[in-house]
Design a protein around this motif. Sequence first.
Motif, short mmCIF file in Angstrom:
data_model
loop_
_atom_site.label_atom_id
_atom_site.label_comp_id
_atom_site.label_asym_id
_atom_site.label_seq_id
_atom_site.Cartn_x
_atom_site.Cartn_y
_atom_site.Cartn_z
N UNK A 320 76.95 -18.34 -92.07
CA UNK A 320 77.16 -17.25 -91.11
C UNK A 320 78.51 -16.58 -91.37
N UNK A 321 79.51 -17.38 -91.76
CA UNK A 321 80.84 -16.84 -92.06
C UNK A 321 80.77 -15.81 -93.17
N UNK A 322 79.98 -16.11 -94.19
CA UNK A 322 79.90 -15.24 -95.36
C UNK A 322 79.38 -13.85 -95.02
N UNK A 323 78.66 -13.73 -93.90
CA UNK A 323 78.12 -12.43 -93.51
C UNK A 323 79.08 -11.65 -92.63
N UNK A 324 80.21 -12.24 -92.28
CA UNK A 324 81.14 -11.59 -91.36
C UNK A 324 82.12 -10.70 -92.13
N UNK A 325 82.09 -9.41 -91.82
CA UNK A 325 83.03 -8.48 -92.45
C UNK A 325 84.35 -8.42 -91.70
N UNK A 326 84.35 -8.82 -90.44
CA UNK A 326 85.53 -8.70 -89.59
C UNK A 326 85.88 -10.08 -89.05
N UNK A 327 87.16 -10.42 -89.05
CA UNK A 327 87.57 -11.73 -88.56
C UNK A 327 88.63 -11.57 -87.48
N UNK A 328 88.81 -12.67 -86.75
CA UNK A 328 89.88 -12.74 -85.76
C UNK A 328 90.91 -13.75 -86.28
N UNK A 329 92.18 -13.38 -86.23
CA UNK A 329 93.23 -14.25 -86.72
C UNK A 329 94.25 -14.54 -85.62
N UNK A 354 96.44 -2.80 -90.98
CA UNK A 354 95.19 -2.29 -90.42
C UNK A 354 94.56 -3.27 -89.44
N UNK A 355 95.28 -4.33 -89.08
CA UNK A 355 94.79 -5.27 -88.08
C UNK A 355 95.04 -4.69 -86.69
N UNK A 356 94.07 -4.86 -85.80
CA UNK A 356 94.21 -4.45 -84.40
C UNK A 356 94.55 -5.68 -83.56
N UNK A 357 95.66 -5.62 -82.85
CA UNK A 357 96.06 -6.72 -81.97
C UNK A 357 95.31 -6.57 -80.66
N UNK A 358 94.51 -7.58 -80.30
CA UNK A 358 93.72 -7.50 -79.07
C UNK A 358 94.36 -8.26 -77.92
N UNK A 380 108.27 -15.41 -81.13
CA UNK A 380 107.61 -16.45 -80.34
C UNK A 380 106.24 -16.04 -79.83
N UNK A 381 105.93 -14.73 -79.90
CA UNK A 381 104.61 -14.27 -79.48
C UNK A 381 103.53 -14.85 -80.39
N UNK A 382 102.39 -15.20 -79.78
CA UNK A 382 101.20 -15.55 -80.55
C UNK A 382 100.27 -14.36 -80.50
N UNK A 383 99.98 -13.76 -81.67
CA UNK A 383 99.16 -12.56 -81.73
C UNK A 383 97.72 -12.92 -82.09
N UNK A 384 96.77 -12.40 -81.31
CA UNK A 384 95.35 -12.52 -81.63
C UNK A 384 94.89 -11.15 -82.11
N UNK A 385 94.45 -11.08 -83.37
CA UNK A 385 94.16 -9.79 -83.99
C UNK A 385 92.78 -9.78 -84.63
N UNK A 386 92.26 -8.56 -84.82
CA UNK A 386 90.94 -8.40 -85.41
C UNK A 386 91.02 -7.42 -86.58
N UNK A 387 90.34 -7.76 -87.68
CA UNK A 387 90.34 -6.89 -88.85
C UNK A 387 89.74 -7.58 -90.05
N UNK A 388 90.01 -7.05 -91.26
CA UNK A 388 89.46 -7.64 -92.47
C UNK A 388 90.30 -8.85 -92.89
#
Length: 401
Positions: A320-329, A354-358, A380-388
Amino acid sequence: MDPLEGEASVSVAYEPVSVKDVLVEMKDTAELLIDLSYSAVLHRNEDLAREVLRLEERMDVLELRARMSLMMAVRNPDDAERLAPVLSIVSAADDISDAAGDIAKIVLEEMGLPEAMRAALPEATEALVRGVVDDDSVYADRTLADIDLESETGVRVIALRRGEEWLLNPGPETTIAAEDVALLRGPVASIEAVFKRLTDTAYETPAVDEVGVDDLERAVDTIIHMKNLSELAVDLAYSSVLFDSEGLAEEVRNLEVEVDAMESRFEAWTLRAAADADDPVALRGLIRLGSTTEVISDAAVDISEGVLRDLEVHPVVELAVQESDEIISRVEVAAGSDLDGTAVIAGVPDLESTMSIIAIRRPSEGWILIGDSDGEIEAGDVLISKGTRTAAAALEGLSTV
Protein backbone atom coordinates in the motif's frame (compact mmCIF):
# COMPACT_ATOMS: atom_id res chain seq x y z
CA MET A 1 -37.11 4.11 12.96
CA ASP A 2 -33.71 3.73 11.35
CA PRO A 3 -33.16 6.43 8.68
CA LEU A 4 -32.34 3.80 6.06
CA GLU A 5 -34.77 1.15 7.28
CA GLY A 6 -36.17 -0.90 4.46
CA GLU A 7 -32.94 -1.05 2.47
CA ALA A 8 -31.76 -4.63 2.08
CA SER A 9 -28.52 -5.65 3.77
CA VAL A 10 -25.75 -6.68 1.40
CA SER A 11 -25.03 -10.40 1.34
CA VAL A 12 -21.30 -11.06 1.75
CA ALA A 13 -19.59 -14.34 0.85
CA TYR A 14 -15.87 -15.07 0.79
CA GLU A 15 -14.13 -14.28 -2.47
CA PRO A 16 -10.43 -13.81 -3.18
CA VAL A 17 -9.69 -10.10 -2.93
CA SER A 18 -6.59 -7.97 -2.59
CA VAL A 19 -6.21 -7.12 1.10
CA LYS A 20 -4.11 -4.16 0.05
CA ASP A 21 -6.90 -2.77 -2.10
CA VAL A 22 -9.45 -3.31 0.66
CA LEU A 23 -7.22 -1.54 3.20
CA VAL A 24 -6.74 1.42 0.86
CA GLU A 25 -10.50 1.67 0.29
CA MET A 26 -11.21 1.39 4.03
CA LYS A 27 -8.74 4.19 4.72
CA ASP A 28 -10.26 6.44 2.07
CA THR A 29 -13.77 5.62 3.26
CA ALA A 30 -12.94 6.32 6.92
CA GLU A 31 -11.47 9.72 6.10
CA LEU A 32 -14.46 10.64 3.91
CA LEU A 33 -16.89 9.48 6.63
CA ILE A 34 -15.33 11.81 9.20
CA ASP A 35 -15.57 14.71 6.76
CA LEU A 36 -19.16 13.99 5.74
CA SER A 37 -20.53 13.34 9.22
CA TYR A 38 -19.26 16.60 10.74
CA SER A 39 -20.34 18.55 7.67
CA ALA A 40 -23.82 17.02 7.96
CA VAL A 41 -24.04 18.22 11.56
CA LEU A 42 -22.59 21.68 10.95
CA HIS A 43 -24.86 22.25 7.95
CA ARG A 44 -27.93 20.45 9.41
CA ASN A 45 -27.94 18.54 6.11
CA GLU A 46 -30.02 15.36 6.09
CA ASP A 47 -28.90 14.40 2.57
CA LEU A 48 -25.25 14.38 3.67
CA ALA A 49 -26.20 12.41 6.79
CA ARG A 50 -27.89 9.75 4.65
CA GLU A 51 -24.76 9.45 2.51
CA VAL A 52 -22.84 8.79 5.73
CA LEU A 53 -25.11 5.85 6.55
CA ARG A 54 -24.73 4.47 3.02
CA LEU A 55 -20.95 4.66 3.35
CA GLU A 56 -21.14 3.10 6.81
CA GLU A 57 -22.90 0.09 5.29
CA ARG A 58 -20.21 -0.06 2.61
CA MET A 59 -17.55 -0.04 5.34
CA ASP A 60 -19.24 -3.00 7.06
CA VAL A 61 -18.89 -4.99 3.82
CA LEU A 62 -15.24 -3.99 3.44
CA GLU A 63 -14.53 -5.01 7.04
CA LEU A 64 -16.04 -8.46 6.54
CA ARG A 65 -14.07 -9.02 3.35
CA ALA A 66 -10.85 -7.90 5.01
CA ARG A 67 -11.43 -10.18 8.03
CA MET A 68 -12.18 -13.18 5.80
CA SER A 69 -9.04 -12.62 3.74
CA LEU A 70 -6.87 -12.16 6.84
CA MET A 71 -8.23 -15.36 8.41
CA MET A 72 -7.43 -17.28 5.23
CA ALA A 73 -3.88 -15.88 5.28
CA VAL A 74 -2.97 -17.11 8.80
CA ARG A 75 -1.09 -20.39 8.60
CA ASN A 76 1.29 -20.24 11.57
CA PRO A 77 2.13 -18.15 14.69
CA ASP A 78 4.43 -15.86 12.69
CA ASP A 79 1.59 -15.02 10.32
CA ALA A 80 -0.69 -14.31 13.27
CA GLU A 81 1.86 -11.91 14.81
CA ARG A 82 2.40 -10.01 11.57
CA LEU A 83 -1.28 -9.82 10.67
CA ALA A 84 -2.51 -8.76 14.13
CA PRO A 85 -1.70 -5.06 13.50
CA VAL A 86 -3.50 -5.24 10.15
CA LEU A 87 -6.56 -6.58 11.97
CA SER A 88 -6.31 -3.64 14.37
CA ILE A 89 -6.37 -1.27 11.39
CA VAL A 90 -9.48 -2.99 10.03
CA SER A 91 -11.27 -2.83 13.40
CA ALA A 92 -10.31 0.80 13.97
CA ALA A 93 -11.60 1.84 10.55
CA ASP A 94 -14.92 0.19 11.41
CA ASP A 95 -14.97 2.02 14.77
CA ILE A 96 -14.51 5.31 12.91
CA SER A 97 -17.32 4.32 10.55
CA ASP A 98 -19.67 3.55 13.46
CA ALA A 99 -18.79 6.85 15.16
CA ALA A 100 -19.49 8.75 11.93
CA GLY A 101 -22.86 7.00 11.69
CA ASP A 102 -23.70 8.07 15.25
CA ILE A 103 -22.78 11.66 14.36
CA ALA A 104 -25.01 11.56 11.28
CA LYS A 105 -27.93 10.29 13.36
CA ILE A 106 -27.77 13.49 15.43
CA VAL A 107 -29.26 15.14 12.36
CA LEU A 108 -31.51 12.34 11.16
CA GLU A 109 -33.00 11.63 14.60
CA GLU A 110 -33.36 15.35 15.33
CA MET A 111 -31.48 15.06 18.62
CA GLY A 112 -30.93 18.80 18.63
CA LEU A 113 -27.84 20.98 18.51
CA PRO A 114 -27.31 24.53 19.77
CA GLU A 115 -27.24 27.31 17.18
CA ALA A 116 -23.65 28.00 18.28
CA MET A 117 -22.57 25.01 16.19
CA ARG A 118 -23.58 26.85 13.04
CA ALA A 119 -21.97 30.05 14.30
CA ALA A 120 -18.69 28.10 14.49
CA LEU A 121 -19.03 26.79 10.92
CA PRO A 122 -17.15 29.49 8.98
CA GLU A 123 -14.06 29.07 11.18
CA ALA A 124 -14.26 25.29 11.31
CA THR A 125 -14.23 24.10 7.72
CA GLU A 126 -14.69 24.80 4.05
CA ALA A 127 -18.14 24.11 2.66
CA LEU A 128 -18.84 20.48 1.78
CA VAL A 129 -22.02 19.96 -0.23
CA ARG A 130 -23.92 17.16 -1.92
CA GLY A 131 -25.58 17.60 -5.29
CA VAL A 132 -27.17 15.40 -7.96
CA VAL A 133 -25.79 16.04 -11.45
CA ASP A 134 -28.53 17.44 -13.68
CA ASP A 135 -29.12 15.83 -17.09
CA ASP A 136 -28.39 19.16 -18.79
CA SER A 137 -25.43 20.17 -16.60
CA VAL A 138 -22.42 21.59 -18.44
CA TYR A 139 -20.31 19.15 -16.41
CA ALA A 140 -22.21 15.99 -17.44
CA ASP A 141 -20.33 13.43 -19.57
CA ARG A 142 -17.02 15.29 -19.17
CA THR A 143 -13.84 14.27 -17.37
CA LEU A 144 -12.52 16.20 -14.38
CA ALA A 145 -9.43 17.04 -16.45
CA ASP A 146 -11.62 18.55 -19.16
CA ILE A 147 -13.66 20.56 -16.66
CA ASP A 148 -10.51 21.64 -14.75
CA LEU A 149 -12.81 22.54 -11.85
CA GLU A 150 -10.22 22.83 -9.08
CA SER A 151 -7.90 25.13 -11.05
CA GLU A 152 -10.76 27.35 -12.22
CA THR A 153 -12.79 27.58 -8.98
CA GLY A 154 -10.89 25.99 -6.08
CA VAL A 155 -13.75 23.48 -5.72
CA ARG A 156 -12.80 19.78 -5.59
CA VAL A 157 -14.91 16.73 -6.36
CA ILE A 158 -13.95 14.53 -3.41
CA ALA A 159 -16.28 11.61 -4.21
CA LEU A 160 -18.99 10.44 -6.58
CA ARG A 161 -21.78 7.93 -5.94
CA ARG A 162 -23.19 6.25 -9.03
CA GLY A 163 -26.13 4.16 -7.86
CA GLU A 164 -24.58 1.98 -5.16
CA GLU A 165 -21.03 2.33 -6.53
CA TRP A 166 -18.68 4.81 -4.82
CA LEU A 167 -15.84 6.54 -6.64
CA LEU A 168 -13.52 7.81 -3.92
CA ASN A 169 -10.74 10.28 -4.74
CA PRO A 170 -11.79 10.62 -8.40
CA GLY A 171 -8.88 11.42 -10.71
CA PRO A 172 -8.45 13.59 -13.82
CA GLU A 173 -9.79 10.85 -16.12
CA THR A 174 -12.96 10.29 -14.06
CA THR A 175 -16.09 11.20 -16.02
CA ILE A 176 -19.02 12.92 -14.31
CA ALA A 177 -22.32 11.40 -15.42
CA ALA A 178 -25.89 12.65 -15.19
CA GLU A 179 -27.63 11.46 -11.99
CA ASP A 180 -24.29 11.04 -10.17
CA VAL A 181 -24.35 12.13 -6.54
CA ALA A 182 -21.35 14.46 -6.27
CA LEU A 183 -19.64 15.56 -3.06
CA LEU A 184 -17.93 18.92 -3.48
CA ARG A 185 -15.56 20.80 -1.19
CA GLY A 186 -14.36 24.36 -1.56
CA PRO A 187 -14.85 28.06 -0.74
CA VAL A 188 -18.49 29.02 -0.22
CA ALA A 189 -18.36 31.78 -2.84
CA SER A 190 -17.19 29.31 -5.50
CA ILE A 191 -19.39 26.45 -4.29
CA GLU A 192 -22.53 28.46 -5.01
CA ALA A 193 -21.76 28.90 -8.72
CA VAL A 194 -20.45 25.35 -9.21
CA PHE A 195 -23.45 23.84 -7.40
CA LYS A 196 -25.81 25.79 -9.67
CA ARG A 197 -24.05 24.61 -12.85
CA LEU A 198 -23.92 21.03 -11.55
CA THR A 199 -27.48 20.62 -10.28
CA ASP A 200 -29.46 23.47 -11.89
CA THR A 201 -30.62 24.46 -8.39
CA ALA A 202 -29.44 27.25 -6.11
CA TYR A 203 -27.21 26.57 -3.11
CA GLU A 204 -28.51 28.18 0.06
CA THR A 205 -26.03 29.22 2.73
CA PRO A 206 -27.43 28.40 6.19
CA ALA A 207 -28.47 31.42 8.28
CA VAL A 208 -26.82 31.81 11.68
CA ASP A 209 -28.28 33.38 14.80
CA GLU A 210 -26.22 35.06 17.51
CA VAL A 211 -25.56 33.01 20.64
CA GLY A 212 -25.03 34.59 24.04
CA VAL A 213 -24.26 31.73 26.48
CA ASP A 214 -20.53 31.91 27.29
CA ASP A 215 -20.15 28.34 28.56
CA LEU A 216 -21.96 27.04 25.50
CA GLU A 217 -19.69 28.99 23.16
CA ARG A 218 -16.64 27.56 24.96
CA ALA A 219 -18.08 24.05 24.63
CA VAL A 220 -18.67 24.50 20.90
CA ASP A 221 -15.19 25.95 20.34
CA THR A 222 -13.77 22.93 22.16
CA ILE A 223 -15.71 20.38 20.11
CA ILE A 224 -14.57 22.03 16.88
CA HIS A 225 -10.96 21.81 18.05
CA MET A 226 -11.48 18.18 19.14
CA LYS A 227 -12.82 17.43 15.66
CA ASN A 228 -9.76 18.94 13.98
CA LEU A 229 -7.34 17.11 16.30
CA SER A 230 -9.15 13.79 15.80
CA GLU A 231 -8.99 14.16 12.01
CA LEU A 232 -5.28 14.91 12.28
CA ALA A 233 -4.79 11.87 14.55
CA VAL A 234 -6.38 9.53 12.00
CA ASP A 235 -4.25 10.99 9.21
CA LEU A 236 -1.08 10.55 11.26
CA ALA A 237 -2.08 7.07 12.40
CA TYR A 238 -2.40 5.73 8.87
CA SER A 239 0.87 7.39 7.92
CA SER A 240 2.65 5.92 10.94
CA VAL A 241 1.64 2.43 9.79
CA LEU A 242 2.28 2.97 6.11
CA PHE A 243 5.76 4.34 6.76
CA ASP A 244 6.51 2.36 9.94
CA SER A 245 7.23 5.60 11.81
CA GLU A 246 7.37 5.36 15.59
CA GLY A 247 7.68 9.16 15.74
CA LEU A 248 4.33 9.65 13.99
CA ALA A 249 2.75 6.95 16.17
CA GLU A 250 3.90 8.79 19.30
CA GLU A 251 2.29 11.98 17.98
CA VAL A 252 -0.98 10.06 17.55
CA ARG A 253 -0.78 9.10 21.21
CA ASN A 254 -0.05 12.72 22.16
CA LEU A 255 -3.10 13.86 20.20
CA GLU A 256 -5.32 11.26 21.85
CA VAL A 257 -4.23 12.47 25.31
CA GLU A 258 -5.02 16.04 24.26
CA VAL A 259 -8.49 15.08 22.97
CA ASP A 260 -9.24 13.20 26.20
CA ALA A 261 -8.37 16.27 28.24
CA MET A 262 -10.47 18.49 26.00
CA GLU A 263 -13.45 16.14 26.27
CA SER A 264 -13.36 16.49 30.05
CA ARG A 265 -13.45 20.30 29.78
CA PHE A 266 -16.13 20.08 27.09
CA GLU A 267 -18.40 18.02 29.34
CA ALA A 268 -18.03 20.51 32.20
CA TRP A 269 -18.85 23.52 29.99
CA THR A 270 -21.82 21.73 28.45
CA LEU A 271 -23.29 20.90 31.86
CA ARG A 272 -22.82 24.48 33.03
CA ALA A 273 -24.43 25.77 29.84
CA ALA A 274 -27.50 23.59 30.47
CA ALA A 275 -28.40 25.76 33.45
CA ASP A 276 -28.65 28.88 31.26
CA ALA A 277 -29.99 27.32 28.04
CA ASP A 278 -33.61 27.94 27.04
CA ASP A 279 -33.90 24.29 26.02
CA PRO A 280 -31.34 22.04 27.77
CA VAL A 281 -32.60 19.01 25.81
CA ALA A 282 -31.19 20.66 22.66
CA LEU A 283 -27.72 19.98 24.08
CA ARG A 284 -28.22 16.21 23.76
CA GLY A 285 -26.74 16.17 20.27
CA LEU A 286 -23.73 18.17 21.43
CA ILE A 287 -23.02 15.56 24.13
CA ARG A 288 -23.26 12.79 21.52
CA LEU A 289 -20.85 14.71 19.31
CA GLY A 290 -18.28 14.97 22.12
CA SER A 291 -18.32 11.26 22.94
CA THR A 292 -18.12 10.12 19.31
CA THR A 293 -15.27 12.52 18.57
CA GLU A 294 -13.29 10.94 21.39
CA VAL A 295 -14.00 7.48 19.92
CA ILE A 296 -12.37 8.60 16.65
CA SER A 297 -9.18 9.68 18.41
CA ASP A 298 -9.10 6.34 20.29
CA ALA A 299 -9.44 4.51 16.97
CA ALA A 300 -6.44 6.43 15.66
CA VAL A 301 -4.31 5.00 18.48
CA ASP A 302 -5.58 1.50 17.62
CA ILE A 303 -4.47 2.02 14.00
CA SER A 304 -0.92 2.84 15.10
CA GLU A 305 -0.78 0.22 17.88
CA GLY A 306 1.40 -2.19 15.90
CA VAL A 307 4.02 0.51 15.35
CA LEU A 308 3.97 1.51 19.02
CA ARG A 309 4.50 -2.15 20.02
CA ASP A 310 7.34 -2.53 17.50
CA LEU A 311 5.59 -5.24 15.48
CA GLU A 312 6.92 -5.85 11.97
CA VAL A 313 4.98 -4.18 9.18
CA HIS A 314 3.29 -6.82 7.04
CA PRO A 315 4.13 -6.86 3.30
CA VAL A 316 0.49 -6.08 2.47
CA VAL A 317 0.96 -2.71 4.14
CA GLU A 318 4.27 -2.16 2.37
CA LEU A 319 2.48 -2.71 -0.95
CA ALA A 320 0.00 0.00 0.00
CA VAL A 321 2.94 2.33 0.74
CA GLN A 322 4.27 1.91 -2.79
CA GLU A 323 1.03 3.36 -4.18
CA SER A 324 1.22 6.50 -2.05
CA ASP A 325 2.37 9.60 -3.92
CA GLU A 326 2.01 11.86 -0.88
CA ILE A 327 3.40 11.27 2.60
CA ILE A 328 3.17 12.82 6.03
CA SER A 329 6.42 13.56 7.84
CA ARG A 330 7.43 14.62 11.35
CA VAL A 331 10.49 16.77 12.02
CA GLU A 332 11.73 18.56 15.14
CA VAL A 333 13.17 22.03 14.55
CA ALA A 334 16.68 22.55 15.93
CA ALA A 335 17.75 25.94 17.29
CA GLY A 336 19.68 27.88 14.67
CA SER A 337 18.40 25.76 11.76
CA ASP A 338 17.02 27.30 8.58
CA LEU A 339 13.46 26.67 9.81
CA ASP A 340 13.98 28.38 13.17
CA GLY A 341 12.16 31.73 12.96
CA THR A 342 10.71 31.07 9.50
CA ALA A 343 7.23 32.46 8.77
CA VAL A 344 4.48 30.04 7.69
CA ILE A 345 1.85 31.46 5.35
CA ALA A 346 -1.17 29.31 4.45
CA GLY A 347 0.76 26.25 5.61
CA VAL A 348 3.85 26.84 3.46
CA PRO A 349 7.17 27.86 5.09
CA ASP A 350 8.89 30.93 3.62
CA LEU A 351 11.75 28.84 2.27
CA GLU A 352 12.44 26.73 -0.81
CA SER A 353 10.17 23.88 0.28
CA THR A 354 7.10 22.30 -1.31
CA MET A 355 5.98 20.59 1.91
CA SER A 356 2.76 21.91 3.46
CA ILE A 357 2.82 22.16 7.26
CA ILE A 358 -0.55 20.99 8.57
CA ALA A 359 0.16 21.15 12.32
CA ILE A 360 2.77 22.20 14.88
CA ARG A 361 3.21 20.76 18.35
CA ARG A 362 4.84 23.43 20.47
CA PRO A 363 5.99 22.39 23.98
CA SER A 364 4.75 25.65 25.54
CA GLU A 365 1.38 25.78 23.73
CA GLY A 366 0.35 22.30 22.62
CA TRP A 367 -1.07 21.70 19.15
CA ILE A 368 -1.38 24.51 16.61
CA LEU A 369 -3.38 23.67 13.47
CA ILE A 370 -1.92 25.73 10.63
CA GLY A 371 -5.20 25.59 8.75
CA ASP A 372 -6.60 27.84 11.46
CA SER A 373 -3.89 30.53 11.32
CA ASP A 374 -0.47 31.50 10.00
CA GLY A 375 2.50 31.69 12.31
CA GLU A 376 6.25 31.49 12.81
CA ILE A 377 8.28 28.35 13.40
CA GLU A 378 10.25 28.20 16.65
CA ALA A 379 13.12 26.01 17.83
CA GLY A 380 11.73 22.90 19.53
CA ASP A 381 8.59 22.84 17.38
CA VAL A 382 7.51 19.46 16.05
CA LEU A 383 6.23 19.98 12.49
CA ILE A 384 3.68 17.64 10.88
CA SER A 385 3.87 18.16 7.12
CA LYS A 386 2.43 16.71 3.93
CA GLY A 387 4.09 16.41 0.52
CA THR A 388 6.32 14.24 -1.67
CA ARG A 389 9.13 12.06 -0.36
CA THR A 390 11.73 14.32 -1.95
CA ALA A 391 10.20 17.40 -0.35
CA ALA A 392 10.03 15.64 3.01
CA ALA A 393 13.75 14.86 2.86
CA ALA A 394 14.49 18.51 2.00
CA LEU A 395 12.39 19.78 4.92
CA GLU A 396 14.21 17.46 7.31
CA GLY A 397 17.50 18.93 6.11
CA LEU A 398 16.22 22.46 6.80
CA SER A 399 15.26 21.48 10.37
CA THR A 400 18.78 20.52 11.43
CA VAL A 401 21.94 22.54 11.96
